[in-house]
Design a protein around this motif. Sequence first.
Motif, PDB file in Angstrom:
ATOM      1  N   ILE A 230       0.867  -1.186   0.000  1.00  0.00           N
ATOM      2  CA  ILE A 230       0.000   0.000   0.000  1.00  0.00           C
ATOM      3  C   ILE A 230       0.902   1.234   0.000  1.00  0.00           C
ATOM      4  N   ILE A 231       0.877   1.910  -1.118  1.00  0.00           N
ATOM      5  CA  ILE A 231       1.791   3.046  -1.298  1.00  0.00           C
ATOM      6  C   ILE A 231       1.168   4.309  -0.722  1.00  0.00           C
ATOM      7  N   GLU A 232       1.921   4.954   0.122  1.00  0.00           N
ATOM      8  CA  GLU A 232       1.392   6.145   0.789  1.00  0.00           C
ATOM      9  C   GLU A 232       2.058   7.424   0.304  1.00  0.00           C
ATOM     10  N   GLN A 233       3.302   7.292  -0.121  1.00  0.00           N
ATOM     11  CA  GLN A 233       4.048   8.483  -0.542  1.00  0.00           C
ATOM     12  C   GLN A 233       4.941   8.149  -1.726  1.00  0.00           C
ATOM     13  N   GLY A 234       5.425   9.219  -2.350  1.00  0.00           N
ATOM     14  CA  GLY A 234       6.395   9.047  -3.423  1.00  0.00           C
ATOM     15  C   GLY A 234       7.438  10.130  -3.321  1.00  0.00           C
TER      16      GLY A 234
ATOM     17  N   HIS B  39       4.473   1.062   5.586  1.00  0.00           N
ATOM     18  CA  HIS B  39       5.453   0.638   6.593  1.00  0.00           C
ATOM     19  C   HIS B  39       6.762   1.421   6.447  1.00  0.00           C
ATOM     20  N   ASP B  40       6.724   2.476   5.609  1.00  0.00           N
ATOM     21  CA  ASP B  40       7.911   3.290   5.328  1.00  0.00           C
ATOM     22  C   ASP B  40       8.983   2.539   4.549  1.00  0.00           C
ATOM     23  N   ARG B  41       8.591   1.460   3.856  1.00  0.00           N
ATOM     24  CA  ARG B  41       9.550   0.757   3.002  1.00  0.00           C
ATOM     25  C   ARG B  41       9.623   1.501   1.672  1.00  0.00           C
ATOM     26  N   ARG B  42      10.838   1.625   1.158  1.00  0.00           N
ATOM     27  CA  ARG B  42      11.036   2.368  -0.092  1.00  0.00           C
ATOM     28  C   ARG B  42      11.268   1.390  -1.235  1.00  0.00           C
ATOM     29  N   TYR B  43      10.638   1.687  -2.379  1.00  0.00           N
ATOM     30  CA  TYR B  43      10.803   0.855  -3.562  1.00  0.00           C
ATOM     31  C   TYR B  43      11.127   1.738  -4.757  1.00  0.00           C
ATOM     32  N   LEU B  44      12.044   1.277  -5.602  1.00  0.00           N
ATOM     33  CA  LEU B  44      12.255   1.982  -6.872  1.00  0.00           C
ATOM     34  C   LEU B  44      11.044   1.726  -7.754  1.00  0.00           C
ATOM     35  N   ASP B  45      10.540   2.768  -8.393  1.00  0.00           N
ATOM     36  CA  ASP B  45       9.358   2.641  -9.251  1.00  0.00           C
ATOM     37  C   ASP B  45       9.824   2.256 -10.663  1.00  0.00           C
ATOM     38  N   GLY B  46       9.975   0.952 -10.870  1.00  0.00           N
ATOM     39  CA  GLY B  46      10.579   0.466 -12.122  1.00  0.00           C
ATOM     40  C   GLY B  46       9.693   0.502 -13.337  1.00  0.00           C
ATOM     41  N   VAL B  47       8.396   0.767 -13.151  1.00  0.00           N
ATOM     42  CA  VAL B  47       7.493   0.869 -14.311  1.00  0.00           C
ATOM     43  C   VAL B  47       6.712   2.192 -14.282  1.00  0.00           C
ATOM     44  N   SER B  48       7.307   3.200 -13.646  1.00  0.00           N
ATOM     45  CA  SER B  48       6.726   4.552 -13.666  1.00  0.00           C
ATOM     46  C   SER B  48       5.244   4.572 -13.290  1.00  0.00           C
ATOM     47  N   SER B  49       4.894   3.740 -12.265  1.00  0.00           N
ATOM     48  CA  SER B  49       3.484   3.678 -11.844  1.00  0.00           C
ATOM     49  C   SER B  49       2.564   3.432 -13.041  1.00  0.00           C
ATOM     50  N   LEU B  50       2.907   2.376 -13.743  1.00  0.00           N
ATOM     51  CA  LEU B  50       2.232   1.929 -14.968  1.00  0.00           C
ATOM     52  C   LEU B  50       2.403   2.907 -16.144  1.00  0.00           C
TER      53      LEU B  50
END
Length: 450
Positions: A32-36, A45-56
């Motif tokens: 569940i993405i809360e911020q970018g 949970h404050d886990r960070r992920y690289l957005d590898g597909v530009s949010s579709l």
Amino acid sequence: MSRQKRLEEADKRYIWHPFTQMQEYQGMEPVIIEQGEGSYLIDIHDRRYLDGVSSLWVNVHGHRCSEIDRAIIEQVGRISHTTLLGLSNPPAIELAERLVEITPAGLERVFYSDNGSTGCEVALKMAFQYWQHRGARNKTQFISFKNAYHGDTLGAVSVGGIDLFHEAFRPLLFPVLQAEAPYCYRCSLGLTRPACGMACLDSLERILKDHHEGVAAVIIEPLVQGAAGMITQPPGFLQRVRELCTRYGVLMIADEVAVGFGRTGRMFACDHEQVSPDVMVLAKGITGGYLPLAATLTTEEVYRAFLGEHHEFKTFFHGHTYTGNPLACAAALANLEVFEEEKTIEQLAPKIDFLARQLERFKELSVVGEVRQCGFMTGIELVADKETRAPFAPQEKIGIKVILEARKRGVIIRPLGDVIVIMPPLSISKAELAELVEVIYQSIRTVIAA
Ligand code: PLP
């Protein structure tokens, strides 16, 4: 119960996610993405992920791009929505002017809608009605390509060519003439490049020769068939399609929903081959990935065919409630300003080369059949047998396994079947790009070894 837990349960309880097998989803931990922030997505949970597909395939300059944030907030301070049916608004006007300036020559008029599918619906209906107004009443059919994807509304599905997505709805669709498309790794004619001389084009030519009097338009995804698995077209293909459309007197609709706004390394895919379509559809990256908006552009000739007295009813009877939404148009204007200020396209060129070099080593992996790249659009096709090119059985869910492995390592990607897509925001740094590719490489290796 913690807030996180409550959200996770409510997500599974209430949301029906698109293009998602919900039975499978129920057994997974939802993200569940809360911020970018820039190239990163941050979950609850404050886990960070690289957005590898530009949010579709939509984000361009990163998340929380200050110029776009500001433009939207300023527009909220004026008005958030007013209709374009009979009224107008400054952001919609200014954006239309800018789009006409930057798109290929000849495109002079802008019709707004809300997403790629509706943008394509508009294009199809416009092309159809254009010929009706011109008195060519037989020109009612469309030619589309095998493996095409133009969206999920029924007109867009009719011109789609991906059986997995489209076949179930066949009884609801209008018939189309389907031309061969280049999928060189799995050529349906059994030929190889460049000796084939793009023989797949013969099919389009044959259809046009036999049916052009009944055809309104050809619709094509220029340069890359995205949803089919990032299938790239050989250089010159698009230009030949343009030539054939002109020769046989049918309109050419370029669906730049996925490829537009820099993804291929130029502002528009048509720019690579100096092609001016009669109709161009833009969406996804148009607002920098902030808000839903689409624009269908066309020529003065098409536009003029719809002019007439009120009682002639030549009006284009199409429009959506949020058409020309001022917030979305303000975001799109800011997006274009950032393109200019930051010289996004120039900055992208070395990153495209860097990505190409990073992708080299994937080719040695035993499950990688083909690596396809066009600018910042990449597809890595995984196969069970490299020799025979045999695909994995769907039960193996190889694409899904790879993306879940990548997720554990802090990267969000989404596969197209067994094609792993890499399509980050254009603003991604080289260091982030290197990390993204490394994680995907290691994820594939881990999944194969398992
Ligand atoms: N056309 C193309 C080429 C696409 O790739 C897509 C979406 O991926 C669409 C149309 C549909 O766009 P939307 O999902 O915004 O309706």
